[in-house]
Design a protein around this motif. Structure first.
Motif, PDB file in Angstrom:
ATOM      1  N   PRO A 364       9.248   6.686 -30.062  1.00 33.92           N
ATOM      2  CA  PRO A 364       7.951   6.689 -29.399  1.00 33.92           C
ATOM      3  C   PRO A 364       7.604   5.450 -28.618  1.00 33.92           C
ATOM      4  N   GLU A 365       8.532   4.350 -28.647  1.00 33.49           N
ATOM      5  CA  GLU A 365       8.406   3.324 -27.616  1.00 33.49           C
ATOM      6  C   GLU A 365       8.968   3.514 -26.341  1.00 33.49           C
ATOM      7  N   VAL A 366       9.978   4.229 -26.408  1.00 33.74           N
ATOM      8  CA  VAL A 366      10.826   4.807 -24.793  1.00 33.74           C
ATOM      9  C   VAL A 366       9.762   5.629 -24.450  1.00 33.74           C
ATOM     10  N   MET A 367       9.134   6.494 -25.125  1.00 32.38           N
ATOM     11  CA  MET A 367       8.135   7.584 -24.879  1.00 32.38           C
ATOM     12  C   MET A 367       7.116   6.972 -23.810  1.00 32.38           C
ATOM     13  N   GLY A 368       6.521   5.773 -24.479  1.00 34.91           N
ATOM     14  CA  GLY A 368       5.584   5.001 -23.802  1.00 34.91           C
ATOM     15  C   GLY A 368       6.082   4.338 -22.719  1.00 34.91           C
ATOM     16  N   LYS A 369       7.099   3.854 -22.590  1.00 34.18           N
ATOM     17  CA  LYS A 369       7.619   3.170 -21.366  1.00 34.18           C
ATOM     18  C   LYS A 369       7.637   4.057 -20.197  1.00 34.18           C
ATOM     19  N   TRP A 370       8.375   5.206 -20.541  1.00 37.69           N
ATOM     20  CA  TRP A 370       8.649   6.317 -19.594  1.00 37.69           C
ATOM     21  C   TRP A 370       7.126   6.560 -19.121  1.00 37.69           C
ATOM     22  N   ARG A 371       6.162   6.836 -19.862  1.00 41.71           N
ATOM     23  CA  ARG A 371       4.754   7.207 -19.353  1.00 41.71           C
ATOM     24  C   ARG A 371       4.329   6.229 -18.687  1.00 41.71           C
ATOM     25  N   ASN A 372       4.410   4.855 -18.765  1.00 42.45           N
ATOM     26  CA  ASN A 372       3.656   3.882 -18.126  1.00 42.45           C
ATOM     27  C   ASN A 372       4.453   3.968 -16.780  1.00 42.45           C
ATOM     28  N   ALA A 373       5.679   4.255 -16.527  1.00 41.30           N
ATOM     29  CA  ALA A 373       6.199   4.260 -15.283  1.00 41.30           C
ATOM     30  C   ALA A 373       6.122   5.333 -14.345  1.00 41.30           C
TER      31      ALA A 373
END
Ligand SMILES: *[C@@H]1O[C@H](CO)[C@@H](O)[C@H](O)[C@H]1NC(C)=O
Ligand SMILES: *[C@@H]1O[C@H](CO)[C@@H](O)[C@H](O)[C@H]1NC(C)=O
Ligand SMILES: *[C@@H]1O[C@H](CO)[C@@H](O)[C@H](O)[C@H]1NC(C)=O
Ligand SMILES: *[C@@H]1O[C@H](CO)[C@@H](O)[C@H](O)[C@H]1NC(C)=O
Ligand SMILES: *[C@@H]1O[C@H](CO)[C@@H](O)[C@H](O)[C@H]1NC(C)=O
Length: 592
Positions: A364-373
């Motif tokens: 989930p953490e990686v998904m969140g960072k990807w969404r932010n970018a």
């Protein structure tokens, strides 16, 4: 109102991606450039997934051939101007060389190669062709030419050893092998022990004793070729899949199981249309390249984009996403973990519309960072060589970070016990696909020549995937681990993935793999192998271990915290980028 609800705003040309705007269904992309508003409708309304699932009832004709019934039909539409002008195939490499083929051109080249296979090589329908090439355009031509001649394709990865090759050639009885200079010497070393092997074709500008040259053969061949008639259930391809024990199995698929079955991937999960360009980077492992790089996109008339990178490089990937019109991007979770370590703000993601991952669950953490970018979510999918997409998160469906999503329209997926009884929601068990009263047509045919191993996959009314999971109240499937990845510690069952998710939330952790490790008191305990992010590499390691342990206790149930932590430079991975927990576990337990 628009500004408040947009997820992405590029100042200058003013381009909005109105994904979150409630007045439009979420599967519409709106772009406002100046005063013009384009609405690009997607082929399906995934908001109502249940009704799609009910409507999905593919008809399996008696005869089906993907080359004639799908590729040639797109070529025909191209000719009549009834198809968007996207190429069918778009290949680039790191030397800025490029190959682009329309469906018409793909047809032309592959028909010439088909004449080589059935003419110069004299191969008959159902003869087996062993193909080992890196990502060069010839790989796709062989795929299509095998369809046209009804020969059975056996793809292999470039990392095979002479022993692997010998095993594959002997068990398959392949009559023809197609490879390049890097593998030709290995083949020559074992060829004399393979009595059925009659033709060796070399993809190379140079010549080699005892080998026919691919380029010469194709150049001389006619482009008139009539596609053979193949039954839907005739064998089309065989993948060698390795299990944890024994020699690799020959997993056989029919013309329809992939050629029609992968519609659920292309149309529903990837949400492709003929205007889309799909790039899947996780492709050095050949077993499943058929999924993303042949059938799923071409069923939809979409363009297959390939970057022939010598090795995965985050900068090249992000640069490629910025400079080519790639609309749909799929890569392994492990690659997303590397990409989000980069400074993503210097890249342009305005072409991207849909991002996916498969192979393993994504943190989930990686998904969140990807969404932010990028402003985009990552949609998960789950499947294996034996199947098409088993479960996934489909556009418009609520994303539950860490869950695969729901069963694909193709399968009735349940969590079952060892005897094949369906377990209640929330209870961990084996992920199974119902095969009675009807076996889904998109399931593999068999492990060729190994009826015992084929039979072992079936229990009661189910085919067992070998993965453990849980289904929640909303029908979402959650991955726990491979059956043998689950850790039993002091009476608790612990899935490695939950612990890895907790660890990666900490700034120090770039990646981790969690396995069981022997312990005199508890039997086994949780051990984490951790790859540190650059800025934490030089920190005091004992202190960092304590900090990570405290952190995991805080963000998840305390009994799951890793009692042992080892810092490593990298994790062992399969060629397709999956973490090989089995290797780490064997090392812990002193097994080889
Ligand atoms: C999509 O499905 C949802 C739920 O059934 C419905 O409310 C919506 O109107 C549909 N959108 C389109 C474009 O059909
Ligand atoms: C291809 O054709 C040329 C000219 O006709 C001939 O010299 C050559 O031997 C042929 N090559 C093969 C591989 O058949
Ligand atoms: C991309 O390739 C990997 C490895 O071959 C595979 O697991 C994944 O399903 C592919 N993605 C798509 C969209 O098919
Ligand atoms: C990003 O790429 C799009 C499409 O290629 C282009 O229209 C836009 O100007 C680019 N944005 C920036 C900031 O370079
Ligand atoms: C995404 O951005 C928001 C706002 O800047 C921030 O609060 C959040 O922590 C970020 N999420 C991740 C996963 O980096």
């Amino acid at each position: 109102h628009l500004c408040k609800t947009t997820q992405k705003l590029a100042i200058g040309k003013v381009s909005f991606q109105l994904k979150a705007l409630s007045i439009f269904p979420s599967n519409f992309k709106c772009q406002i450039r100046g005063h013009r508003v384009h609405r690009v409708s997607r082929p399906q309304n995934f908001t109502d997934y249940e009704s799609i699932k009910q409507q999905y009832s593919p008809q399996i004709p008696e005869y089906f051939n993907f080359a004639e019934d799908v590729l040639d039909v797109w070529a025909e539409k191209e000719k009549k101007g009834e198809k968007a002008s996207n190429p069918a195939f778009w290949w680039v490499n790191d030397r800025k060389q490029e190959v682009r083929w329309s469906f018409e051109e793909l047809g032309f080249h592959s028909r010439r190669l088909a004449n080589v296979l059935s003419g110069a090589c004299g191969l008959n329908q159902q003869d087996r062709v062993f193909l080992v090439l890196p990502r060069v355009p010839e790989w796709w031509l062989v795929n299509v030419a095998c369809l046209r001649t009804g020969t059975v394709l056996l793809p292999g990865t470039s990392q095979l050893t002479a022993r692997d090759i010998l095993h594959r050639l002997q068990t398959s009885g392949a009559r023809c092998v197609i490879t390049d200079e890097s593998l030709a010497p290995l083949l020559d070393a074992v060829a004399s022990q393979c009595s059925s092997l009659q033709h060796k074709i070399l993809v190379s500008p140079t010549k080699r004793e005892g080998w026919k040259n691919f380029g010469d053969l194709v150049r001389n061949a006619s482009s008139d070729h009539e596609c053979v008639k193949t039954r839907s259930d005739d064998p089309m391809t065989i993948f060698f899949t390795s299990g944890t024990t024994g020699s690799p199995k020959m997993t056989q698929h029919s013309h329809s199981s992939y050629g029609i079955g992968l519609t659920v991937n292309g149309r529903y999960w990837l949400d492709l249309t003929e205007r889309d360009v799909l790039w899947n980077t996780s492709d050095t492992g050949w077993a499943k390249s058929a999924w993303s790089s042949v059938y799923a996109p071409w069923i939809q008339g979409a363009c297959v984009f390939i970057h022939h990178m010598p090795r995965f490089d985050s900068h090249t990937v992000l640069e490629t996403l910025s400079s080519y019109p790639i609309s749909t991007f799929c890569t392994a979770p492990t690659a997303y973990r590397m990409l989000v370590q980069e400074d993503m703000s210097s890249y342009n993601f305005s072409n991207l519309q849909h991002c996916l991952c498969a192979g393993e669950p994504i943190n989930p953490e990686v998904m969140g960072k990807w969404r932010n970018a990028t402003g985009l979510d990552i949609y998960e999918g789950y499947g294996q060589t034996e199947t098409v997409l088993i479960a996934g998160t489909f556009k418009g469906m609520k994303i539950k970070a860490g869950a695969f999503g729901k069963a694909s329209p193709e399968y009735d997926v349940q969590v079952v016990d060892e005897a094949g009884n369906v377990l209640p929601r929330g209870v961990e068990g084996n992920l199974g696909i119902r095969v009675k009263p009807h076996k889904p047509f998109s399931l593999f045919t068999e492990y060729t020549g190994d009826p015992d191993r084929t039979a072992e996959c079936y229990v009661g009314d189910f085919y067992l995937t070998g993965d453990r999971g849980v289904m929640d109240e909303d029908d979402y499937l959650w991955f726990v681990g491979r059956a043998d990845d689950v850790i039993l510690s002091a009476g608790y069952r612990i899935g490695p993935f939950e612990v890895e998710n907790a660890l990666i939330e900490h700034q120090a952790v770039a990646e981790s793999a969690v396995v069981s490790s022997p312990d005199p008191i508890r039997g086994e305990v949780v051990k984490a192998f951790v790859v540190l992010t650059a800025e934490y590499k030089s920190q005091d390691q004992d202190q960092l271990k304590k900090e990570l342990q405290t952190y995991v206790k805080k963000v998840t149930a305390p009994y799951k915290y890793p009692r042992k932590i080892e810092f490593v430079e990298q994790l062992p991975k399969t060629v397709s980028g999956k973490i090989r927990r089995v290797e780490l576990r064997n090392k812990e337990w002193g097994r080889s």
